[in-house]
Motif scaffolding. Structure first.
Motif, short mmCIF file in Angstrom:
data_model
loop_
_atom_site.label_atom_id
_atom_site.label_comp_id
_atom_site.label_asym_id
_atom_site.label_seq_id
_atom_site.Cartn_x
_atom_site.Cartn_y
_atom_site.Cartn_z
N ALA A 39 0.82 -1.21 0.00
CA ALA A 39 0.00 0.00 0.00
C ALA A 39 0.85 1.26 0.00
N GLY A 40 2.09 1.17 0.43
CA GLY A 40 3.00 2.31 0.41
C GLY A 40 2.97 3.09 1.72
N PRO A 41 3.71 4.14 1.82
CA PRO A 41 4.51 4.70 0.73
C PRO A 41 5.80 3.92 0.46
N GLY A 42 6.25 3.12 1.42
CA GLY A 42 7.45 2.31 1.22
C GLY A 42 7.05 0.88 0.93
N ASP A 94 -2.04 7.39 -2.95
CA ASP A 94 -1.36 7.23 -1.67
C ASP A 94 -1.86 5.95 -0.98
N ARG A 95 -1.37 5.71 0.21
CA ARG A 95 -1.70 4.50 0.96
C ARG A 95 -3.20 4.29 1.10
N GLU A 96 -3.89 5.34 1.49
CA GLU A 96 -5.35 5.23 1.68
C GLU A 96 -6.04 4.89 0.36
N LEU A 110 -8.30 1.57 -0.35
CA LEU A 110 -9.71 1.71 -0.73
C LEU A 110 -9.99 1.04 -2.08
N GLN A 111 -9.09 1.28 -3.04
CA GLN A 111 -9.27 0.66 -4.36
C GLN A 111 -9.18 -0.86 -4.27
N ALA A 112 -8.28 -1.35 -3.45
CA ALA A 112 -8.13 -2.80 -3.28
C ALA A 112 -9.39 -3.40 -2.64
N THR A 113 -9.95 -2.71 -1.68
CA THR A 113 -11.18 -3.17 -1.03
C THR A 113 -12.32 -3.21 -2.04
N ASP A 114 -12.47 -2.14 -2.80
CA ASP A 114 -13.51 -2.09 -3.83
C ASP A 114 -13.34 -3.21 -4.84
N TYR A 115 -12.09 -3.40 -5.29
CA TYR A 115 -11.83 -4.44 -6.28
C TYR A 115 -12.17 -5.82 -5.71
N ALA A 116 -11.79 -6.08 -4.47
CA ALA A 116 -12.06 -7.38 -3.85
C ALA A 116 -13.55 -7.69 -3.85
N LEU A 117 -14.37 -6.71 -3.50
CA LEU A 117 -15.82 -6.92 -3.49
C LEU A 117 -16.34 -7.19 -4.90
N LEU A 118 -15.90 -6.40 -5.87
CA LEU A 118 -16.34 -6.61 -7.25
C LEU A 118 -15.85 -7.94 -7.81
#
Length: 165
Positions: free
Chosen positions: A107-110, A141-143, A147-155
């Motif tokens: 998720a970053g930043p590192g 950014d990390r957030e 959030l995108q990963a969570t959305d993608y997982a549900l879809l």
């Protein structure tokens, strides 16, 4: 507001698909840190289809709670198809569920390594005893990545469940 409506709509659709097929869900989350489980439990009545989840941020918990093989962590790294798939199968066992989703990523930043830039997330799901994994890269950014990963997982789950109807 429109964003939260769309997101809750995804969970409502997921719930309807699980209930229609008499299935239950468990999650195994690393980089999303429980956000998928939180989204599921935001929906009233989710206890009828959501069994629970494991947040396994540390590799030791991936091994101990989800049954990830240490050699896969060493050979492929935590952010890999092999680990995501083992996490998803482990979620089925620990959650006594019939469907699972797992996430592991950067998720970053590192945390970036060669071939795995920030925003790399592996997803694995088990639906009707068939495991599928996919890698996505998200910007921001990390957030934003989480959030995108969570959305993608549900879809991802919705699409898999629709394909089994």
């Amino acid at each position: 507001m429109a964003e939260s409506k769309a997101l809750s709509g995804d969970v409502t659709e997921l719930a309807q698909l699980l209930l229609a097929q008499n299935l239950t869900l468990a999650t195994a989350e690393s980089c999303t840190g429980g956000m998928i489980a939180a989204r599921c439990t935001d929906l009233a009545g989710s206890s009828t289809w959501f069994q629970g989840g494991v947040v396994s941020y540390a590799n030791a918990l991936k091994i101990d709670l989800l049954g990830v093989e240490p050699q896969n962590l060493e050979q492929f790294g935590a952010v890999s198809a092999e680990v995501a798939e083992q996490m998803a199968r482990g979620a089925l066992r620990s959650g006594q569920a019939s469907v699972s989703i797992a996430t592991t990523g950067i998720a970053g930043p590192g945390g970036a390594v060669a071939g795995k830039p920030v925003g790399t997330v592996w997803f694995a799901s088990v639906v009707k005893q068939r495991t599928v994994s996919v890698c996505k890269r998200f910007d921001g950014d990390r957030e934003a990545v989480r959030l995108q990963a969570t959305d993608y997982a549900l879809l991802h789950l919705i699409n898999r469940l629709k394909s089994t109807l």
